[in-house]
Design an enzyme around this catalytic site. Structure first.
Site, PDB file in Angstrom:
ATOM      1  N   PRO A 264     -13.490  18.456 -46.907  1.00  0.00           N
ATOM      2  CG  PRO A 264     -12.642  17.984 -45.330  1.00  0.00           C
ATOM      3  CD  PRO A 264     -13.607  18.396 -45.760  1.00  0.00           C
ATOM      4  CG  ASP A 440     -15.585  14.683 -44.908  1.00  0.00           C
ATOM      5  OD1 ASP A 440     -15.158  15.643 -44.355  1.00  0.00           O
ATOM      6  OD2 ASP A 440     -17.096  15.112 -44.333  1.00  0.00           O
ATOM      7  CG  HIS A 441      -8.454  14.641 -44.026  1.00  0.00           C
ATOM      8  ND1 HIS A 441      -7.600  14.482 -42.649  1.00  0.00           N
ATOM      9  CD2 HIS A 441      -7.040  14.930 -44.291  1.00  0.00           C
ATOM     10  CE1 HIS A 441      -6.367  14.051 -42.299  1.00  0.00           C
ATOM     11  NE2 HIS A 441      -5.692  14.200 -43.696  1.00  0.00           N
ATOM     12  NE  ARG A 442     -16.472  17.650 -43.552  1.00  0.00           N
ATOM     13  CZ  ARG A 442     -17.448  18.264 -43.269  1.00  0.00           C
ATOM     14  NH1 ARG A 442     -18.444  19.315 -42.825  1.00  0.00           N
ATOM     15  NH2 ARG A 442     -18.130  17.751 -43.982  1.00  0.00           N
TER      16      ARG A 442
END
Length: 470
Positions: A264, A440-442
């Site tokens: 994401p 990467d928003h994770r």
């Protein structure tokens, strides 16, 4: 008389689990004598152009694939006629199929060395393998360098076995078949045609014996451009050209799709007054300590990224889907996106965080020169932890870069431009740059990404801020 055997060399996996490679050119021909680890071919993987070494010492018996052919890993590409060490030293039992105890040829294979080792055990000789550029490929032969032999149909008065039909074919007929399979040209000309998307089958050759020359390719391009301006009567649209999707472009497309739909992405932007950085750059260029070093805004920005990571290590990590873990890197392999004639590549500088500014400058110069020459190795294209793409060299201010697979962040550097800027409540003309950060928003929270971008901007706005971060 020493018996001989035919050994096949199968295309090895050249790294990163690649499934296929394109044969760019052969450095040997049928009948040539080669030594162990001698470069025999140049192949293009999905990531780089690689010189392929010979896993055997012997005589080239057959080239199974022609330049321009995409070959799957594990497929035979070349056969060698080599001395049968197992029969010549009298030790051990004969190999399977060698029913006359050494006076017949045996077919062997080599793909990263494993089948060759099995064959060595079968004849009772020690399976000692010599390392080469593609792994452990060859069982060490203790006989001398083989002499060049004619590929006839008899040996020591006896017919060759059906297991080795490849060496029973006369060289003349093989060469005639090759000539009829593809147009005659040199490797540089074939590379030029590939880069331009030209099918050499359509290019008439004016060289000796119909050889296609560089001038022939250029003439064909000129004729094609003229034809583009004239509608054709048969309804075919010749104003379009088609280029096969393979090599670096195919790999890049697959990697970017995977990245875009797996991680994401979040992208943040920051415009910075980099006047102080540009002044520092000018001073360094005039400093004798940096004489002979190539210094650019990318050099300073790369160093700034490395410093900013110290306070924001979460951006130097990756998501391990299999183990459901976040892997934190305690080193930085800094990737630099490079536009090359073969497409976009992202080679990385190993342990860039340990380099001085001068060492980093040298590494960046070497990286870009190697990439543009198409000589980047697979190892240089793997293992990156964070990347930079310098879109400013194309006059672009900002963008939304896609993450390099396996990395948590990528920084895009915009063009340095003169613009009106407020300094001490007064309007002034300053040099400004836009920074784009995708992450990467994770792995990276919005706060962490924002703090990293703010630190990076602070360093570029005032390089003296580095003193507060180290």
């Amino acid at each position: 008389m020493t018996a001989t055997m035919i050994k096949e060399f199968r295309l090895p996996d050249l790294g990163e689990g690649l499934t296929e490679s394109e044969i760019l050119s052969w450095k040997v021909a049928v009948g040539d004598t080669v030594t162990l680890n001698q470069v025999i071919a140049e192949v293009e993987t999905a990531k780089a152009v690689v010189e392929l070494p010979s896993p055997f010492a012997g005589v080239v018996a057959e080239l199974h694939e022609q330049p321009g052919t995409v070959v799957e890993v594990g497929k035979p590409i070349v056969s060698f006629e080599v001395d049968d060490a197992g029969s010549s030293n009298g030790g051990g039992a004969p190999a399977a199929g060698d029913r006359s105890a050494g006076d017949r040829s045996v077919v062997d294979t080599a793909a990263n060395g494993a089948p060759a080792a099995v064959a060595a055990e079968a004849v009772g000789s020690p399976a000692k393998r010599e390392p080469n550029l593609v792994g452990y490929g060859a069982v060490v032969e203790h006989s001398g360098r083989p002499t060049r032999r004619a590929r006839g149909n008899v040996q020591d008065g006896k017919s060759l076995t059906p297991e080795a039909p490849a060496i029973a074919e006369p060289v003349v007929s093989r060469q005639a078949d090759v000539a009829s399979e593809r147009p005659r040209s040199t490797p540089p000309v074939r590379k030029l045609a590939r880069d331009l998307g030209i099918d050499l089958q359509l290019v008439p050759g004016t060289g000796q014996g119909g050889l296609i020359t560089r001038e022939d390719v250029q003439s064909y391009i000129g004729a094609a451009e003229t034809a583009q301006a004239t509608p054709v009567s048969d309804g075919q649209n010749e104003r379009e050209s088609r280029t096969p999707i393979k090599g670096v472009r195919k790999f890049t497309a697959a990697a970017m799709v995977q990245s875009a739909f797996t991680a994401p992405h979040v992208t943040e932007f920051l415009t910075v007054d980099v006047t102080a950085t540009m002044e520092l750059l000018a001073r360094l260029k005039g400093n004798k300590a940096f004489e002979g070093y190539k210094l650019t805004p990318l050099t300073i920005a790369a160093k700034a990224v490395l410093v900013a990571l110290r306070n924001n290590p979460t951006l130097n990590s990756r998501w391990d889907e299999a183990s459901q873990e976040i892997v934190q890197f305690n080193y930085v392999n800094l990737g630099i996106a490079a536009a090359t004639p073969r497409g976009l590549t992202v080679p990385n500088i190993k342990d860039a965080d340990r380099l001085t500014l001068r060492e980093l400058s040298t590494a960046l110069t070497d990286l870009t020169d190697t990439a543009r020459a198409g000589k980047t190795s697979p190892s240089e294209l793997s293992g990156g932890t964070i990347s930079i793409t310098n879109i400013g060299v194309f006059g672009i201010d900002a963008g939304t870069p896609i993450l390099n697979p396996g990395e948590a962040a990528i920084v895009a550097l915009g063009a340095v431009r003169k613009a009106p800027w407020v300094v001490n409540d007064e309007l002034a003309v300053r040099q400004v740059m836009s920074l784009s950060l995708s992450f990467d928003h994770r792995l990276v929270d919005g706060e962490q990404g924002s703090r990293f971008l703010a630190d990076l901007g602070a360093i570029l706005a005032d390089p003296a801020m580095v003193m507060t971060m180290i």
